[in-house]
Design a protein around this motif. Structure first.
Motif, PDB file in Angstrom:
ATOM      1  N   SER A  49       0.851  -1.184   0.000  1.00 20.25           N
ATOM      2  CA  SER A  49       0.000   0.000   0.000  1.00 20.25           C
ATOM      3  C   SER A  49       0.892   1.241   0.000  1.00 20.25           C
ATOM      4  O   SER A  49       2.075   1.175  -0.330  1.00 20.25           O
ATOM      5  CB  SER A  49      -0.935  -0.012   1.214  1.00 20.25           C
ATOM      6  OG  SER A  49      -0.181  -0.004   2.414  1.00 20.25           O
ATOM      7  N   ASP A  50       0.336   2.371   0.376  1.00 17.15           N
ATOM      8  CA  ASP A  50       1.095   3.624   0.326  1.00 17.15           C
ATOM      9  C   ASP A  50       2.350   3.577   1.197  1.00 17.15           C
ATOM     10  O   ASP A  50       3.402   4.106   0.821  1.00 17.15           O
ATOM     11  CB  ASP A  50       0.209   4.789   0.769  1.00 17.15           C
ATOM     12  CG  ASP A  50      -0.890   5.095  -0.239  1.00 17.15           C
ATOM     13  OD1 ASP A  50      -0.924   4.448  -1.300  1.00 17.15           O
ATOM     14  OD2 ASP A  50      -1.719   5.980   0.047  1.00 17.15           O
ATOM     15  N   LEU A  64       5.072   1.863  -0.578  1.00 16.19           N
ATOM     16  CA  LEU A  64       5.594   2.680  -1.668  1.00 16.19           C
ATOM     17  C   LEU A  64       6.580   3.718  -1.136  1.00 16.19           C
ATOM     18  O   LEU A  64       7.599   4.007  -1.773  1.00 16.19           O
ATOM     19  CB  LEU A  64       4.440   3.363  -2.408  1.00 16.19           C
ATOM     20  CG  LEU A  64       4.780   4.036  -3.742  1.00 16.19           C
ATOM     21  CD1 LEU A  64       5.403   3.049  -4.717  1.00 16.19           C
ATOM     22  CD2 LEU A  64       3.531   4.682  -4.347  1.00 16.19           C
ATOM     23  N   ASN A  89      -0.180  -3.320  -7.989  1.00 13.84           N
ATOM     24  CA  ASN A  89      -0.335  -3.176  -6.539  1.00 13.84           C
ATOM     25  C   ASN A  89      -1.497  -2.207  -6.313  1.00 13.84           C
ATOM     26  O   ASN A  89      -1.318  -0.991  -6.243  1.00 13.84           O
ATOM     27  CB  ASN A  89       0.960  -2.663  -5.904  1.00 13.84           C
ATOM     28  CG  ASN A  89       2.051  -3.718  -5.931  1.00 13.84           C
ATOM     29  OD1 ASN A  89       1.826  -4.874  -5.589  1.00 13.84           O
ATOM     30  ND2 ASN A  89       3.251  -3.330  -6.347  1.00 13.84           N
ATOM     31  N   THR A 106      -2.582   0.971  -3.537  1.00 19.17           N
ATOM     32  CA  THR A 106      -1.924   2.273  -3.513  1.00 19.17           C
ATOM     33  C   THR A 106      -2.869   3.354  -4.033  1.00 19.17           C
ATOM     34  O   THR A 106      -3.799   3.078  -4.779  1.00 19.17           O
ATOM     35  CB  THR A 106      -0.658   2.240  -4.378  1.00 19.17           C
ATOM     36  OG1 THR A 106      -0.978   1.633  -5.643  1.00 19.17           O
ATOM     37  CG2 THR A 106       0.428   1.422  -3.711  1.00 19.17           C
ATOM     38  N   THR A 107      -2.599   4.605  -3.648  1.00 16.80           N
ATOM     39  CA  THR A 107      -3.472   5.718  -4.024  1.00 16.80           C
ATOM     40  C   THR A 107      -2.765   6.654  -5.002  1.00 16.80           C
ATOM     41  O   THR A 107      -1.532   6.665  -5.111  1.00 16.80           O
ATOM     42  CB  THR A 107      -3.883   6.529  -2.792  1.00 16.80           C
ATOM     43  OG1 THR A 107      -2.710   7.156  -2.231  1.00 16.80           O
ATOM     44  CG2 THR A 107      -4.529   5.638  -1.734  1.00 16.80           C
ATOM     45  N   ALA A 153      -0.198   8.917  -3.303  1.00 18.20           N
ATOM     46  CA  ALA A 153       1.105   8.291  -3.059  1.00 18.20           C
ATOM     47  C   ALA A 153       1.920   8.211  -4.343  1.00 18.20           C
ATOM     48  O   ALA A 153       3.143   8.411  -4.331  1.00 18.20           O
ATOM     49  CB  ALA A 153       0.910   6.903  -2.462  1.00 18.20           C
ATOM     50  N   TRP A 154       1.261   7.921  -5.460  1.00 16.31           N
ATOM     51  CA  TRP A 154       1.983   7.839  -6.731  1.00 16.31           C
ATOM     52  C   TRP A 154       2.472   9.210  -7.181  1.00 16.31           C
ATOM     53  O   TRP A 154       3.535   9.320  -7.811  1.00 16.31           O
ATOM     54  CB  TRP A 154       1.098   7.202  -7.800  1.00 16.31           C
ATOM     55  CG  TRP A 154       1.031   5.716  -7.672  1.00 16.31           C
ATOM     56  CD1 TRP A 154      -0.041   4.956  -7.295  1.00 16.31           C
ATOM     57  CD2 TRP A 154       2.103   4.795  -7.904  1.00 16.31           C
ATOM     58  NE1 TRP A 154       0.290   3.629  -7.278  1.00 16.31           N
ATOM     59  CE2 TRP A 154       1.598   3.492  -7.649  1.00 16.31           C
ATOM     60  CE3 TRP A 154       3.428   4.935  -8.295  1.00 16.31           C
ATOM     61  CZ2 TRP A 154       2.385   2.351  -7.777  1.00 16.31           C
ATOM     62  CZ3 TRP A 154       4.211   3.794  -8.421  1.00 16.31           C
ATOM     63  CH2 TRP A 154       3.689   2.524  -8.167  1.00 16.31           C
TER      64      TRP A 154
END
Length: 236
Positions: free
Chosen positions: A95-96, A99, A119, A122-123, A126-127
């Motif tokens: 998840s975040d 990352l 994945n 993840t949001t 975050a990306w």
């Protein structure tokens, strides 16, 4: 005379609750996982490319939780050999937070080839942060899933960052890693002298496709097959 009243019964002592067992404890406490982490930490892990290409699903299952992945990422901070990391398809544990930890590893500028696709926990936020930090890493070839990026500039931002790094040649790229990595947005190319010796671009493409097929059994639990890396799928 008043009748004597019986003494009130003492309240029974509460039964202490058993502490909840960490759902990842079975993996974290297994000798196989401990051995894997020790070898990853001291850079003696027997994996592809002479120990330089880590396809993580060959060592832990795709259902691994966040604590297992955190332990792996902490070991990678110490590892001095891995140049390519496949850390895709960990839908339950990545998840975040993972990352962010991965970004810390990449900033050490030892890993230049990265597959972090599929994945899905993840949001976009975050990306976006990851894309901003990518310029501070040595990553020059990568793949990430685009389900969060539709309608945004995040993918182009990441591709621009790795293109600049690729041209800058921040760290050396081992020949065995170039030959063993595929399924990136841009696959690594062998230098001209190596292409002449090894049979040309067609032979390189065939080797990269074969090397990216993640069909080995998970070494720790003895039963989880990885998905084959299809063309353009980012698998590997």
């Amino acid at each position: 005379r008043s009748a004597m009243r019986p003494a009130a019964a003492a309240d029974p002592e509460p039964v202490p609750k058993r502490p909840k067992r960490c759902p990842e404890a079975r993996t974290l406490e297994s000798q196989a996982f401990k051995d894997f982490i020790e070898r990853l930490t001291n850079s003696t892990l027997d994996c592809d490319g002479g120990g330089k290409i880590l396809r993580l699903k060959r060592f832990i299952t795709s259902t691994a939780g966040p604590q297992v992945l955190n332990t792996v990422l902490e070991a990678l901070k110490v590892n001095t050999k891995v140049e390519a990391l496949y850390i895709q398809n960990f839908e339950e544990g990545f998840s975040d937070d993972q990352l962010v930890k991965l970004t810390e590893v990449l900033k050490l500028k030892r890993i230049w080839c990265l597959n972090v696709g599929e994945n899905f926990r993840t949001t976009l936020t975050a990306w976006r942060t990851f894309a901003e930090e990518l310029q501070h890493t040595a990553v020059s070839h990568m793949y990430a899933s685009e389900h969060h990026f539709i309608g945004t500039d995040v993918k182009n931002q990441m591709k621009d960052a790795i293109r600049i790094t690729r041209k800058a040649n921040v760290i050396p790229h081992s020949l065995e890693v170039i030959m063993g990595c595929g399924n990136m947005w841009f696959n690594p190319k062998m230098p001209q002298w190596a292409r002449d010796v090894k049979g040309g671009a067609a032979a390189l493409a065939a080797r990269q496709q074969a090397a990216s097929s993640d069909s080995s059994m998970c070494a720790l639990t003895g039963g989880v097959k990885g998905e084959p890396g299809g063309k353009g799928s980012g698998g590997g």
